[in-house]
Design an enzyme around this catalytic site. Structure first.
Site, PDB file in Angstrom:
ATOM      1  N   ALA A 105       0.861  -1.190   0.000  1.00  0.00           N
ATOM      2  CA  ALA A 105       0.000   0.000   0.000  1.00  0.00           C
ATOM      3  C   ALA A 105       0.893   1.233   0.000  1.00  0.00           C
ATOM      4  O   ALA A 105       0.779   2.130   0.826  1.00  0.00           O
ATOM      5  CB  ALA A 105      -0.958  -0.003   1.180  1.00  0.00           C
ATOM      6  N   HIS A 125       3.011   4.618  -0.504  1.00  0.00           N
ATOM      7  CA  HIS A 125       2.714   6.040  -0.636  1.00  0.00           C
ATOM      8  C   HIS A 125       4.023   6.795  -0.751  1.00  0.00           C
ATOM      9  O   HIS A 125       5.110   6.188  -0.782  1.00  0.00           O
ATOM     10  CB  HIS A 125       1.867   6.527   0.545  1.00  0.00           C
ATOM     11  CG  HIS A 125       2.426   6.162   1.892  1.00  0.00           C
ATOM     12  ND1 HIS A 125       3.606   6.687   2.392  1.00  0.00           N
ATOM     13  CD2 HIS A 125       1.973   5.305   2.846  1.00  0.00           C
ATOM     14  CE1 HIS A 125       3.848   6.205   3.583  1.00  0.00           C
ATOM     15  NE2 HIS A 125       2.878   5.350   3.890  1.00  0.00           N
ATOM     16  N   HIS A 173       7.030   5.927   1.477  1.00  0.00           N
ATOM     17  CA  HIS A 173       7.845   4.776   1.085  1.00  0.00           C
ATOM     18  C   HIS A 173       8.796   5.139  -0.047  1.00  0.00           C
ATOM     19  O   HIS A 173       9.972   4.763  -0.038  1.00  0.00           O
ATOM     20  CB  HIS A 173       6.943   3.626   0.621  1.00  0.00           C
ATOM     21  CG  HIS A 173       6.043   3.069   1.675  1.00  0.00           C
ATOM     22  ND1 HIS A 173       4.672   3.149   1.585  1.00  0.00           N
ATOM     23  CD2 HIS A 173       6.310   2.420   2.825  1.00  0.00           C
ATOM     24  CE1 HIS A 173       4.132   2.564   2.638  1.00  0.00           C
ATOM     25  NE2 HIS A 173       5.101   2.107   3.410  1.00  0.00           N
ATOM     26  N   GLN A 216       3.673  -9.833  13.208  1.00  0.00           N
ATOM     27  CA  GLN A 216       3.680  -8.589  13.969  1.00  0.00           C
ATOM     28  C   GLN A 216       2.290  -8.051  14.244  1.00  0.00           C
ATOM     29  O   GLN A 216       2.133  -6.956  14.786  1.00  0.00           O
ATOM     30  CB  GLN A 216       4.536  -7.534  13.267  1.00  0.00           C
ATOM     31  CG  GLN A 216       4.009  -7.013  11.947  1.00  0.00           C
ATOM     32  CD  GLN A 216       5.029  -6.151  11.227  1.00  0.00           C
ATOM     33  OE1 GLN A 216       6.055  -6.637  10.771  1.00  0.00           O
ATOM     34  NE2 GLN A 216       4.759  -4.851  11.139  1.00  0.00           N
ATOM     35  N   ARG A 268      -2.277   3.109   6.717  1.00  0.00           N
ATOM     36  CA  ARG A 268      -3.526   2.998   7.483  1.00  0.00           C
ATOM     37  C   ARG A 268      -4.381   4.260   7.393  1.00  0.00           C
ATOM     38  O   ARG A 268      -5.546   4.227   7.802  1.00  0.00           O
ATOM     39  CB  ARG A 268      -3.229   2.654   8.936  1.00  0.00           C
ATOM     40  CG  ARG A 268      -2.761   1.203   9.133  1.00  0.00           C
ATOM     41  CD  ARG A 268      -2.622   0.875  10.618  1.00  0.00           C
ATOM     42  NE  ARG A 268      -2.421  -0.542  10.850  1.00  0.00           N
ATOM     43  CZ  ARG A 268      -1.229  -1.134  10.966  1.00  0.00           C
ATOM     44  NH1 ARG A 268      -0.132  -0.388  10.835  1.00  0.00           N
ATOM     45  NH2 ARG A 268      -1.138  -2.429  11.199  1.00  0.00           N
TER      46      ARG A 268
END
Length: 281
Positions: free
Chosen positions: A40, A42, A45, A70, A197
């Site tokens: 995911a 963005h 990153h 995790q 998130r």
């Protein structure tokens, strides 16, 4: 005629495929930069890749793996966003060289029996207390990725600050031959730390979320406001404050005069947890 789309990066789905590609790069004398992610992707990153290049990486490798080890039993593993096609297109846009997309069975094959359990003050509280077992999952998968990739440099964002310090200690204590590069948090135009998130937040929740950094910035400028900070965050619309603390920036112990400090927070909006932190002079 429309310009051609950037070429997608090479894709490896097994450690053997990954090592074959990396071995070829090494024969050419290349330095390997790794950006470990859960996908995911963005701009935060992608900025890690830019930082790794500036630090001397000749080849950029992204790992994309949603690590079940995790996540706790009541956390968001099943709904964590998975966007392989979109992620590969973004990596093509920045000229990433390879995407490592292992399955759970590749990272944790049948009979997998070992994990790294971190200790010491870095994992004495904060996320370690709220998410038992989380950092054992992080430490184990990061160690495996660093070993599989043979990375010279691995880039991590400062947003997950406790995780960053954990990874630094992991590499130091296990003598892993990789430099850990800390990259400042990337934020949107309103100061909200970019996070995969954030996609879970409604527009109304996003408006609240963007108040987090503003409040932290005020406390960082005037630490005497720390005690009132949790009430200010709740008054700003956050549903809960898991912690808001001022710690030593290198050890996460209580701060002492003359050493760098870090203001660290975790808050909740609905089912979403938001983490942020700022340096304090």
């Amino acid at each position: 005629m429309s310009p051609a789309a950037p070429a997608l990066p090479l894709v490896a789905r097994t450690a053997a495929e990954l090592r074959t590609v990396v071995a070829g790069w090494r024969r050419d004398g290349a330095r390997i930069g790794l950006v470990p992610t859960m996908g995911a992707l963005h701009q935060g990153h992608l900025t890690l890749a830019e930082a790794a290049r500036r630090a001397g990486a000749d080849r950029i490798l992204f790992s994309i793996f949603v690590n079940p080890a995790q996540f706790g039993p009541k956390e968001d593993f099943s709904r964590y966003p998975r966007r392989e096609a979109e992620d590969l297109a973004k990596l093509a846009g920045i000229g990433a060289d390879l995407a490592y997309l292992p399955t759970v069975e590749e990272i944790y094959p049948p009979g997998f029996a070992f994990s790294i359990v971190p200790g010491g003050p870095i994992v004495a509280d904060l996320e370690a207390a709220i998410r038992p077992g989380h950092f054992a999952g992080v430490a184990t998968v990061v160690a495996k990725l660093l070993i599989q990739a043979g990375a010279d440099i691995a880039a991590f964002g400062e947003k997950d600050y406790q995780q960053l310090l954990l990874v630094r200690r992991l590499v130091r204590d296990l003598d892993l031959p990789c430099a850990i590069l800390a990259v400042p948090t990337v934020r949107d135009g309103d100061g909200l730390a970019l996070s995969s998130r954030n996609a879970f937040l409604t527009e109304a929740q996003l408006a609240v979320a963007r108040r987090l950094n503003r409040i932290l910035a005020e406390i960082a400028a005037e630490p005497g406001r720390l005690a009132a900070g949790p009430d200010r965050l709740r008054d700003a619309g956050f549903d809960a404050v898991d912690y808001l603390v001022l710690r030593d920036a290198e050890t996460l112990a209580d701060p002492v005069p003359g050493r760098p400090r870090r203001l660290i927070a975790a808050v909740r909006l609905g089912a979403t947890r938001l983490l942020d932190n700022l340096p304090v002079a």
